[in-house]
Scaffold this motif. Structure first.
Motif, short mmCIF file in Angstrom:
data_model
loop_
_atom_site.label_atom_id
_atom_site.label_comp_id
_atom_site.label_asym_id
_atom_site.label_seq_id
_atom_site.Cartn_x
_atom_site.Cartn_y
_atom_site.Cartn_z
N SER A 46 0.88 -1.16 0.00
CA SER A 46 0.00 0.00 0.00
C SER A 46 0.92 1.22 0.00
O SER A 46 1.62 1.48 0.98
N LEU A 47 0.96 1.93 -1.12
CA LEU A 47 1.91 3.02 -1.29
C LEU A 47 1.24 4.38 -1.17
O LEU A 47 0.17 4.61 -1.74
N ASP A 48 1.89 5.27 -0.45
CA ASP A 48 1.46 6.67 -0.37
C ASP A 48 2.43 7.44 -1.25
O ASP A 48 3.57 7.70 -0.87
N VAL A 49 1.99 7.77 -2.48
CA VAL A 49 2.83 8.49 -3.43
C VAL A 49 2.40 9.95 -3.44
O VAL A 49 1.40 10.32 -4.06
N ASN A 50 3.15 10.76 -2.72
CA ASN A 50 2.85 12.20 -2.61
C ASN A 50 1.39 12.44 -2.24
O ASN A 50 0.68 13.24 -2.85
N GLY A 51 0.87 11.69 -1.25
CA GLY A 51 -0.49 11.87 -0.77
C GLY A 51 -1.55 11.07 -1.52
O GLY A 51 -2.71 11.06 -1.13
N GLU A 52 -1.17 10.39 -2.57
CA GLU A 52 -2.11 9.59 -3.36
C GLU A 52 -1.87 8.11 -3.05
O GLU A 52 -0.74 7.63 -3.09
N ASP A 53 -2.95 7.37 -2.73
CA ASP A 53 -2.82 5.96 -2.38
C ASP A 53 -2.81 5.07 -3.62
O ASP A 53 -3.60 5.25 -4.54
N HIS A 54 -1.89 4.08 -3.61
CA HIS A 54 -1.79 3.08 -4.68
C HIS A 54 -1.64 1.72 -4.02
O HIS A 54 -0.84 1.55 -3.11
N LEU A 55 -2.39 0.74 -4.52
CA LEU A 55 -2.24 -0.64 -4.09
C LEU A 55 -1.50 -1.35 -5.20
O LEU A 55 -1.91 -1.32 -6.35
N ALA A 56 -0.36 -1.99 -4.87
CA ALA A 56 0.48 -2.58 -5.91
C ALA A 56 1.02 -3.94 -5.46
O ALA A 56 1.31 -4.16 -4.29
N LEU A 57 1.16 -4.82 -6.44
CA LEU A 57 1.71 -6.15 -6.24
C LEU A 57 3.13 -6.16 -6.79
O LEU A 57 3.38 -5.67 -7.89
N VAL A 58 4.08 -6.72 -6.03
CA VAL A 58 5.47 -6.80 -6.49
C VAL A 58 5.55 -7.83 -7.60
O VAL A 58 5.22 -8.99 -7.41
N LYS A 59 5.96 -7.40 -8.81
CA LYS A 59 6.06 -8.32 -9.94
C LYS A 59 7.50 -8.74 -10.21
O LYS A 59 7.74 -9.85 -10.64
N ASP A 60 8.46 -7.86 -9.97
CA ASP A 60 9.86 -8.21 -10.24
C ASP A 60 10.77 -7.42 -9.31
O ASP A 60 10.59 -6.21 -9.13
N VAL A 61 11.73 -8.13 -8.73
CA VAL A 61 12.74 -7.50 -7.88
C VAL A 61 14.10 -7.79 -8.51
O VAL A 61 14.48 -8.94 -8.67
N GLN A 62 14.80 -6.73 -8.89
CA GLN A 62 16.14 -6.89 -9.48
C GLN A 62 17.17 -6.65 -8.39
O GLN A 62 17.16 -5.61 -7.75
N ARG A 63 18.05 -7.65 -8.20
CA ARG A 63 19.06 -7.57 -7.15
C ARG A 63 20.46 -7.57 -7.75
O ARG A 63 20.68 -8.15 -8.80
N ASP A 64 21.39 -6.97 -7.02
CA ASP A 64 22.79 -7.04 -7.38
C ASP A 64 23.22 -8.50 -7.20
O ASP A 64 22.98 -9.09 -6.15
N PRO A 65 23.84 -9.11 -8.22
CA PRO A 65 24.17 -10.54 -8.13
C PRO A 65 25.17 -10.88 -7.04
O PRO A 65 25.20 -12.01 -6.56
N ILE A 66 25.97 -9.92 -6.61
CA ILE A 66 26.99 -10.21 -5.61
C ILE A 66 26.55 -9.74 -4.22
O ILE A 66 26.52 -10.51 -3.27
N LYS A 67 26.16 -8.49 -4.11
CA LYS A 67 25.78 -7.93 -2.81
C LYS A 67 24.36 -8.31 -2.40
O LYS A 67 24.00 -8.17 -1.25
N GLN A 68 23.54 -8.73 -3.36
CA GLN A 68 22.14 -9.10 -3.13
C GLN A 68 21.27 -7.94 -2.62
O GLN A 68 20.21 -8.17 -2.05
N ILE A 69 21.73 -6.70 -2.83
CA ILE A 69 20.87 -5.56 -2.48
C ILE A 69 19.88 -5.34 -3.62
O ILE A 69 20.16 -5.66 -4.77
N ILE A 70 18.73 -4.78 -3.28
CA ILE A 70 17.70 -4.54 -4.30
C ILE A 70 18.11 -3.32 -5.12
O ILE A 70 18.40 -2.26 -4.57
N GLU A 71 18.12 -3.48 -6.45
CA GLU A 71 18.48 -2.39 -7.34
C GLU A 71 17.26 -1.70 -7.94
O GLU A 71 17.30 -0.51 -8.22
N HIS A 72 16.17 -2.46 -8.15
CA HIS A 72 14.97 -1.90 -8.78
C HIS A 72 13.80 -2.82 -8.54
O HIS A 72 13.97 -4.04 -8.44
N ILE A 73 12.60 -2.25 -8.45
CA ILE A 73 11.39 -3.06 -8.25
C ILE A 73 10.33 -2.63 -9.26
O ILE A 73 10.11 -1.44 -9.47
N ASP A 74 9.67 -3.62 -9.88
CA ASP A 74 8.53 -3.38 -10.75
C ASP A 74 7.27 -3.72 -9.97
O ASP A 74 7.17 -4.81 -9.39
N LEU A 75 6.32 -2.80 -9.95
CA LEU A 75 5.08 -2.98 -9.21
C LEU A 75 3.88 -2.91 -10.16
O LEU A 75 3.85 -2.07 -11.05
#
Length: 194
Positions: free
Chosen positions: A61-90
């Protein structure tokens, strides 16, 4: 599955340089799309987002500058070595809307002695309500013996879910455990070495 609430900010900058600066500021670049609307490019707080997306098919449930959005995580791109999240598609969803998701299959129970199982499917495709997504499906193998198998049609689906996978798809196959003598194991390893 309960929805996770996160505060997001619209972003106007793009590219590797911006993404690198955002991650250094503990932000994760993301994009929200769906329902024929223009994509919304945002940044999310890194720590809260990382915790929220630990499970598959996380609902945010996202609050984007005061506007509510309900979103499902479709893709999480991670750094292959550090495993930190680089980008998310919702994917934007609405309450009551049905979505297609892949749900993990978990095996529970003990087989009859002298048997082993082979799990052919680790995830199964379902159609479920976006706000009531199951976290997994359990398959009970308690006491089962060689020659038995579990098909997709045998799975107990959560209420309101519809199976999208082939009903005849093999999920679990149970067979007798085969013992390999030390001599056979050594002969096969020698043959492989040659």
């Amino acid at each position: 599955m309960s929805e996770q609430k996160l505060a997001a900010e619209v972003r106007t900058e793009f590219g590797k340089g911006f993404a690198r600066r955002a991650r250094m500021a503990n932000l994760i670049p993301a994009v929200i799309y769906g329902h024929g609307a223009e994509p919304i490019h945002i940044t999310l707080p890194a720590k809260a987002t990382t915790l929220a997306v630990r499970t598959a098919n996380a609902l945010l449930s996202l609050d984007v500058n005061g506007e509510d959005h309900l979103a499902l995580v479709k893709d999480v791109q991670r750094d292959p070595i550090k495993q930190i999240i680089e980008h998310i598609d919702l994917l934007t969803v609405r309450k009551g809307e049905k979505v297609t998701v892949d749900i993990p299959v978990h095996v529970v129970g003990e087989l009859a002695p002298g048997n082993v199982f082979n799990q052919e499917l680790t995830v199964i495709s379902l159609e479920a309500e976006a706000t009531h997504l199951p976290t997994g499906i359990e398959v009970d193998i308690e006491g089962r013996t060689a020659g038995q198998h579990i098909l997709a049609s045998d799975l107990v689906l959560p209420k309101g879910s519809v199976l999208l996978a082939d009903a005849d798809a093999l999920v679990i196959n149970i067979s007798e455990a085969t013992e390999v003598s030390d001599e056979e194991a050594q002969a096969s390893s020698e043959a492989a070495a040659e």
